[in-house]
Scaffold this active site. Structure first.
Site, short mmCIF file in Angstrom:
data_model
loop_
_atom_site.label_atom_id
_atom_site.label_comp_id
_atom_site.label_asym_id
_atom_site.label_seq_id
_atom_site.Cartn_x
_atom_site.Cartn_y
_atom_site.Cartn_z
N GLU A 169 1.81 -0.50 -5.00
CA GLU A 169 0.88 0.56 -5.34
C GLU A 169 1.71 1.84 -5.35
OE1 GLU A 169 -3.13 2.93 -3.87
OE2 GLU A 169 -1.55 2.43 -2.46
N ASP B 98 0.83 -1.20 0.00
CA ASP B 98 0.00 0.00 0.00
C ASP B 98 0.87 1.26 0.00
OD1 ASP B 98 -2.81 1.02 0.42
OD2 ASP B 98 -1.87 1.92 2.18
C1 GLC Z 1 -4.21 3.05 -0.59
C2 GLC Z 1 -5.42 2.16 -0.46
C3 GLC Z 1 -6.58 3.00 -0.02
C4 GLC Z 1 -6.25 3.64 1.31
C5 GLC Z 1 -4.93 4.40 1.24
C6 GLC Z 1 -4.43 4.75 2.60
O1 GLC Z 1 -4.33 3.99 -1.60
O2 GLC Z 1 -5.66 1.49 -1.66
O3 GLC Z 1 -7.77 2.27 0.06
O4 GLC Z 1 -7.27 4.51 1.70
O5 GLC Z 1 -3.93 3.64 0.63
O6 GLC Z 1 -3.95 3.61 3.25
#
Ligand code: GLC
Ligand code: CA
Length: 535
Positions: free
Chosen positions: A279, A206
């Site tokens: 991500e 994440d």
């Molecule tokens: C990422 C996740 C999202 C979350 C954010 C903060 O973007 O996919 O759902 O709110 O991180 O952790």
């Protein structure tokens, strides 16, 4: 690299949002036993792996991305035994398991943050987070804006009267961790090993680009512009967005890469093929390739298709650029049309275009991600504001509706809401208008989106995986995209008119029943796609 080298090179990975998959105990929220009992649906879809959004101990202010203990299961989802049973069942069904790891922040309910609050300014407990004094005028240490809206700092009034601020790029309940503190990296290494030892096959990381911050005591010259540039739903010229994003002091700093080099060593110390996908929203896009260098991670998400219009020339550029870019670092491309953070593809493009796009994308080299419910063609649901739960809705005072519409529980069976998801009241209402979209209903209908996905993934596995690169034939002229790959020709009509294309071979699959191949002519109705077996 061939697809035989690694299970993940051309894997199809199914994202499960645990709270919305299946509720086993009637409390209205999906849980781990619910996932275990419904994994056959996932296996029958023909995917290689599942990725689960967080199910760790959490006050659930941000859908579990606010982690209070990364090495335990939140009671709403079950317990560690349930996690182990779920992983074992997945493996029995031939599915690998990726779990989410959230290294940018903890929940304010994590014991480390509680210790930090209870400890004085300058203490080792506070050093695990980003605590700083107010400016002389009492305002936050800098002017950054949270990604969920509002200031990125919250002030603590503590017993020693220090009133320091702490940094949170997301909700105020998600304090950012200080990755310069060794205890932080050690703790995450422990978490990685914990889940690998429990049987997980890898991770989705994440906010992988966010861990390292620069110039934390300096104001940004245009914080609102930066905040808008980081939001995909705010319109802005590409030049302006590019310029603002080239100066984000808290994303994609060089310092994140040594962290992933260390993680890679941990992955490689296991005697199985462990992988991780980052991500990472970065700019310019080519910077994403830095996350998948040979000694870092295996995959990085490509989010272009989540926001791309259904336009042939645009799609050509987006797909072609991605393939060329990743080729240079010998890493597989990743393709995602939906996830838990963005409006669903069926709502963005409509039923036929989203089916056509999915079929087209499934023929591409690389790894495909499918978000639960995407295989049913689910749209986003309309929600009353009183039902919303996303902190982005509350922090922007309703200006941004947030992501709940894409997180509605799965419809499994029956004529009436909640369509077999739960014996109780689902945590978000499932609209009655979803009647007919349930798994059970789509099983019965050979033209359903579910059957389209199943058939396409079966053909992909047997005939496309491992057949290498594509050769473009049509690059978007006259709304047509097409390429050759292995023994297949793949077409997409992104236009509003029907296309008639001379073609030889056999129609392997079309995105709807109006796609036909007869007498050497492929007919592609508006917003449709097809795979032709040419030999
Ligand atoms: C990422 C996740 C999202 C979350 C954010 C903060 O973007 O996919 O759902 O709110 O991180 O952790
Ligand atoms: Ca439950």
């Amino acid at each position: 690299m061939t697809s035989d080298d690694h299970w993940w090179t051309e894997s199809v990975i199914y994202q499960i949002y645990p709270r919305s998959f299946f509720d086993s105990n009637g409390d209205g929220e999906g849980d781990l036993p619910g996932i275990t009992s419904h994994l056959e649906h996932v296996q029958m879809l023909g995917v290689d792996a599942i990725w689960l959004s967080p199910f760790y101990k959490s006050p659930n202010k941000d859908g579990g991305y606010d982690v209070a203990n990364p090495r335990d299961v939140d009671p709403r989802f079950g317990n560690l035994d349930d996690a182990q049973v779920m992983i074992k069942r997945a493996h029995e069904l031939g599915l690998k398991v990726l779990v989410d790891v959230v290294p940018n922040h903890f929940s304010d309910q994590h014991q480390w943050f509680k210790y930090a609050v209870a400890s004085p300014k300058g203490s080792p407990e506070r050093d695990r987070f980003h605590f700083h004094d107010a400016k002389a005028d009492g305002t936050p240490p800098n002017n950054w804006i949270s990604l969920f809206g509002g200031p990125a700092w919250t002030q603590l009034k503590t017993a020693d009267g220090s009133a320091q601020y702490y940094l949170h790029l997301f909700d105020s309940s998600q304090p950012d961790l200080n990755w310069e503190n060794e205890e932080v990296s050690e703790d995450f290494e422990k978490t990685l090993r914990f889940w690998l030892d429990l049987g997980a096959d890898g991770f989705r990381i994440d906010v992988a680009h966010g861990l390292v911050k620069e110039n934390i005591l300096t104001d940004h010259h245009d914080p609102q512009g930066l905040s808008d540039a980081l939001r995909l739903d705010v319109e802005m010229s590409a030049d302006m967005r590019g310029e603002l994003l080239s100066s984000v002091p808290f994303f994609d700093r060089d310092g994140v890469h040594p962290i992933y080099r260390n993680w890679r060593k941990i992955f490689d110390s296991y005697d199985r093929d462990v992988m991780a996908v980052a991500e990472a929203w970065v700019h310019p896009p080519v910077r994403a390739t830095r996350y998948v260098r040979h000694d870092e991670l295996q995959q990085v998400f490509n989010f272009d298709l989540l926001v791309a219009p259904f336009d042939a020339k645009f799609l050509f550029k987006c797909i072609n650029d991605t393939l060329e870019m990743l080729h240079q670092v010998n890493a597989p491309a990743t393709w995602a049309l939906s996830n838990h953070d963005t409006p669903r593809v069926a709502s963005r493009h409509g039923e036929q275009a989203s089916r056509a796009l999915a079929l087209f994308v499934m023929a591409l080299p690389g790894s495909c991600y499918i978000y639960n419910g995407q295989e049913l063609g689910l749209p986003d649901a309309e929600l009353a504001d009183s039902d919303r739960q996303d902190p982005a809705f509350f922090r922007t005072k309703g200006l941004h509706k947030g992501r709940d519409g894409a997180r509605i529980p799965m419809p499994w069976s029956g004529e009436n809401t909640p369509f077999g998801f739960s014996a109780g009241k689902p945590w978000l209402p499932i609209p009655q208008s979803w009647r007919g979209l349930s798994v059970a209903d789509q099983e019965k209908d050979l033209e359903s989106t579910l059957h389209l996905y199943r058939s396409a993934l079966a053909i992909r596995r047997e005939h496309l995986v491992g057949t290498g690169d594509i050769s473009w034939v049509n690059r978007g002229e006259n709304d047509l995209l097409s390429f050759a790959r292995g023994e297949y020709a793949v077409y997409l009509n992104a236009g509003k008119g029907s296309l008639d294309i001379p073609s030889v071979g056999k129609l392997a699959i079309g995105s709807n029943s109006k796609v036909t191949l007869t007498g050497g002519h492929l007919t592609l109705p508006p917003a449709s796609s097809a795979w032709i077996a040419t030999r």
